[in-house]
Write a protein that holds these residues in place. Structure first.
Motif, mmCIF file in Angstrom:
data_model
loop_
_atom_site.group_PDB
_atom_site.id
_atom_site.type_symbol
_atom_site.label_atom_id
_atom_site.label_comp_id
_atom_site.label_asym_id
_atom_site.label_seq_id
_atom_site.Cartn_x
_atom_site.Cartn_y
_atom_site.Cartn_z
ATOM 1 N N VAL A 1 0.876 -1.070 0.026
ATOM 2 C CA VAL A 1 -0.006 0.210 -0.003
ATOM 3 C C VAL A 1 0.840 1.335 -0.033
ATOM 4 O O VAL A 1 1.871 1.304 0.909
ATOM 5 C CB VAL A 1 -0.756 0.078 1.339
ATOM 6 N N GLN A 2 0.493 2.202 -0.810
ATOM 7 C CA GLN A 2 1.485 3.465 -0.723
ATOM 8 C C GLN A 2 0.878 4.535 0.008
ATOM 9 O O GLN A 2 -0.498 4.831 -0.178
ATOM 10 C CB GLN A 2 1.717 3.928 -2.138
ATOM 11 N N ILE A 3 1.567 5.430 0.662
ATOM 12 C CA ILE A 3 1.019 6.490 1.264
ATOM 13 C C ILE A 3 2.121 7.795 1.061
ATOM 14 O O ILE A 3 3.165 7.439 0.722
ATOM 15 C CB ILE A 3 0.795 6.680 2.969
ATOM 16 N N GLY B 1 4.763 22.299 -0.569
ATOM 17 C CA GLY B 1 5.912 22.514 -0.965
ATOM 18 C C GLY B 1 6.280 21.483 -1.996
ATOM 19 O O GLY B 1 7.234 21.314 -2.976
ATOM 20 N N ASP B 2 5.570 20.414 -2.434
ATOM 21 C CA ASP B 2 5.458 19.422 -3.473
ATOM 22 C C ASP B 2 4.638 19.898 -4.738
ATOM 23 O O ASP B 2 3.576 20.423 -4.412
ATOM 24 C CB ASP B 2 4.954 18.057 -3.088
ATOM 25 N N VAL B 3 5.210 19.556 -5.811
ATOM 26 C CA VAL B 3 4.439 19.714 -7.062
ATOM 27 C C VAL B 3 3.757 18.518 -7.639
ATOM 28 O O VAL B 3 4.484 17.221 -7.438
ATOM 29 C CB VAL B 3 5.378 20.253 -8.246
ATOM 30 N N THR C 1 -0.581 12.698 -8.750
ATOM 31 C CA THR C 1 0.917 12.219 -9.073
ATOM 32 C C THR C 1 1.851 13.231 -8.762
ATOM 33 O O THR C 1 1.918 14.483 -9.048
ATOM 34 C CB THR C 1 0.962 12.002 -10.507
ATOM 35 N N LEU C 2 2.870 12.917 -7.939
ATOM 36 C CA LEU C 2 3.750 13.826 -7.412
ATOM 37 C C LEU C 2 5.135 13.970 -8.652
ATOM 38 O O LEU C 2 5.485 13.048 -8.990
ATOM 39 C CB LEU C 2 4.581 13.457 -6.090
ATOM 40 N N VAL C 3 4.919 15.259 -8.972
ATOM 41 C CA VAL C 3 6.175 15.456 -9.865
ATOM 42 C C VAL C 3 7.527 15.884 -9.396
ATOM 43 O O VAL C 3 8.375 15.294 -9.772
ATOM 44 C CB VAL C 3 5.547 16.467 -11.137
HETATM 45 P P1 AMP Z 1 8.953 14.010 5.832
HETATM 46 O O1 AMP Z 1 8.272 15.329 6.379
HETATM 47 O O2 AMP Z 1 10.346 14.002 6.139
HETATM 48 O O3 AMP Z 1 8.143 12.935 6.008
HETATM 49 O O4 AMP Z 1 9.023 14.361 4.398
HETATM 50 C C1 AMP Z 1 8.014 14.434 3.154
HETATM 51 C C2 AMP Z 1 8.216 14.794 1.779
HETATM 52 O O5 AMP Z 1 8.785 13.235 1.433
HETATM 53 C C3 AMP Z 1 7.095 14.931 1.148
HETATM 54 O O6 AMP Z 1 6.922 16.422 1.070
HETATM 55 C C4 AMP Z 1 7.452 14.459 -0.166
HETATM 56 O O7 AMP Z 1 8.351 15.238 -0.911
HETATM 57 C C5 AMP Z 1 8.224 13.077 0.148
HETATM 58 N N1 AMP Z 1 7.178 12.159 -0.022
HETATM 59 C C6 AMP Z 1 6.548 11.620 0.972
HETATM 60 N N2 AMP Z 1 5.608 10.501 0.508
HETATM 61 C C7 AMP Z 1 5.859 10.398 -0.851
HETATM 62 C C8 AMP Z 1 5.583 9.569 -1.889
HETATM 63 N N3 AMP Z 1 4.704 8.481 -1.660
HETATM 64 N N4 AMP Z 1 6.198 9.672 -3.192
HETATM 65 C C9 AMP Z 1 7.074 10.529 -3.345
HETATM 66 N N5 AMP Z 1 7.347 11.465 -2.223
HETATM 67 C C10 AMP Z 1 6.990 11.285 -1.224
#
Ligand code: AMP
Length: 484
Positions: free
Chosen positions: A291-293, A370-372, A382-384
């Motif tokens: 499972v992905q989160i 801060g994620d795109v 979808t995280l780019v």
């Molecule tokens: P942290 O606060 O250390 O848990 O880091 C969180 C960051 O990890 C997020 O803002 C994303 O950039 C990256 N991240 C977390 N989950 C995923 C995922 N399933 N796929 C890609 N990047 C992820």
């Protein structure tokens, strides 16, 4: 509601069920787990730890870590877990920043921390700690939704870590979403702590406590794939959180040993990009266990999920799934691709004593991640990339993740990380750091066959390994430094 109430209740309902195990060895049933935590709470109070006071935990994974969490919470205090791989000076900085008045440590770390930090340190493997976990316990101190329970220090891929203010209400919301969006939990299950308890794996303790599941802590206190496979096989229904790099290592070890992971019920993966080629290979070998989160400290483990059925059916494998039940998800400005925003009960109300960072992160009631990302019509996200990792070359946006996904399909590449290098002509050039045997000409030809020309790396830098932080995330800031 104080989170420690869940343990107090489980101690009644599941009194004789195994609660804490060190390796295969039982350490406490639920009645004993609560008794020790509540006695620790009383002992902390006797040492002057009051409601809202911070207590640091600097330890490798161990059963005492969980007793410490619940003892601190029952006392109405705030846990400040610190990744055991940090340097003692970094740990001391966190202790200073959080204003913690006491540190609980594993033996190996107690000495180094004592010389770096100016607070009393208690060794959690000592007779002193054992004595603190005995005697008269107390009932959990009353706590409200918005009261702090955890200061979570971000992994700090840029600059000094920030302390995310995590409340009892946030953990409760994130925990109750787990059986709905991630995975059912029963008393026959076990949470296996393969990843650091100071991070997401520790957060998952709460729902497993509520459900009366066992807590299986590898004796090494670290991530050793062979140990994880053996422990899971002995238990039979183990669930664990793993970062993508850990999934890769577990898979390699399992393949080498011909082990199909029979005792593993669920692997929740996240915390960094999982490349489609890696998860496909893991599914082929282990079967439908994944499972992905997607989450971040500011909304812990609780932004989106891609269910077991979706992962197993290879549905939207390149995405991070859909919004978890307890949050709203949006893209800034309503665009299809842009900065991901989230709001809801598990979202933080701010950083610890850092109003500037709080103001940046929380805008109009939304957390700016801060994620795109790209949100499609069916709600799949979808995280780019991280917004700061976006490469702009010749005025066009290039998402490193997209280039990395393609390069990883090349059979001679093990790992890759793509960044932008300042260029007078183009603004930025695409540069790929590569771990593997392929040469630049072959990779260039491969890219020409599989992606738009302008996204192609201008240069390849071959390295024996990629720099990573303590949670296994690639340090792109470090790669940029190397280029400059
Ligand atoms: P942290 O606060 O250390 O848990 O880091 C969180 C960051 O990890 C997020 O803002 C994303 O950039 C990256 N991240 C977390 N989950 C995923 C995922 N399933 N796929 C890609 N990047 C992820």
């Amino acid at each position: 509601m104080n989170l420690a109430l869940w343990l107090q209740r489980s101690a009644l309902r599941y009194a004789t069920r195994p609660a804490l195990l060190r390796g295969a060895e039982p350490v406490a049933d639920y009645a004993a787990f609560w008794r020790q935590a509540s006695c620790l709470a009383a002992a902390l109070q006797a040492r002057g730890v009051g409601t809202g006071d911070r207590v640091a935990i600097f330890a490798k994974n161990c059963p005492e870590f969980l007793i410490a969490f619940y003892g601190i919470w029952a006392a109405g205090a705030v846990a400040v877990p610190i990744n055991a791989k940090l340097h003692a000076k970094e740990a001391a900085w966190i202790i200073g920043n959080s204003g913690a008045s006491l540190g609980l440590c594993s033996s190996a770390l107690a000495g180094v921390l004592a010389s770096a930090a100016e607070v009393p340190i208690v060794d959690m493997e000592s007779a002193e700690f054992q004595a603190m976990c005995q005697g008269e316990g107390l009932a959990p101190v009353e706590r409200a939704e918005d009261d702090l329970c955890w200061l979570f220090y971000t992994s700090g891929t840029t600059g000094r870590p920030k302390g995310v203010r995590i409340t009892h209400g946030m953990v409760r919301a994130a925990s109750l979403a787990y059986p709905v969006d991630v995975d059912e939990v029963s008393p026959e299950d076990a949470a296996l702590y393969a990843a650091p308890m100071s991070h997401g794996a520790g957060l998952y303790a709460a729902i497993h406590v509520l459900r009366g599941a066992a807590h299986l802590v590898p004796a090494s206190g670290a991530f050793d794939p062979a140990e994880v496979l053996e422990l899971a096989a002995g238990q039979g229904q183990a669930s664990m959180f793993l970062a993508p790099t850990m999934v890769r290592r577990l898979l390699d070890a399992a393949k080498a040993a011909g082990d199909k992971g029979s005792g593993i019920k669920t692997i929740v993966y996240g915390g960094g990009p999982m490349y489609v080629s890696d998860i496909t290979e893991a599914l082929d070998w282990f079967g439908p266990k994944f499972v992905q989160i997607y989450g971040q400290g500011e909304c812990p483990m609780c932004i989106t999920a891609l269910s077991r059925e979706e992962v197993a059916g290879r549905v939207q494998l390149g995405s991070v799934g859909r919004a978890q039940s307890v949050v709203e998800l949006a893209i800034k400005g309503g665009a299809e691709t842009g900065e991901i925003m989230v709001r809801g009960a598990p979202v933080m109300q701010g950083y610890w004593e850092n109003p500037e960072a709080t103001e940046k992160a929380l805008q109009n009631g939304w957390l700016m991640t801060g994620d795109v990302g790209r949100l499609d019509a069916e709600g799949y996200l979808t995280l780019v990339d991280r917004s700061k990792d976006l490469i702009i070359s010749g005025g066009t946006n290039i998402y490193p993740r997209e280039v990395e996904e393609v390069l990883l399909q090349h059979p001679d590449i093990q790992e890759v990380s793509v960044i932008g290098r300042p260029s007078a002509e183009w603004g930025e050039d695409v540069v790929a750091f590569v771990v593997g045997r392929a040469d630049a000409a072959a990779l260039n030809a491969f890219c020409l066959d599989n992606m738009a020309r302008f996204k192609r790396p201008k240069d390849y830098v071959f390295v024996p390994e990629l720099p990573k932080n303590n949670y296994g995330k690639v340090l792109k800031t470090e790669l940029r430094k190397r280029l400059s």
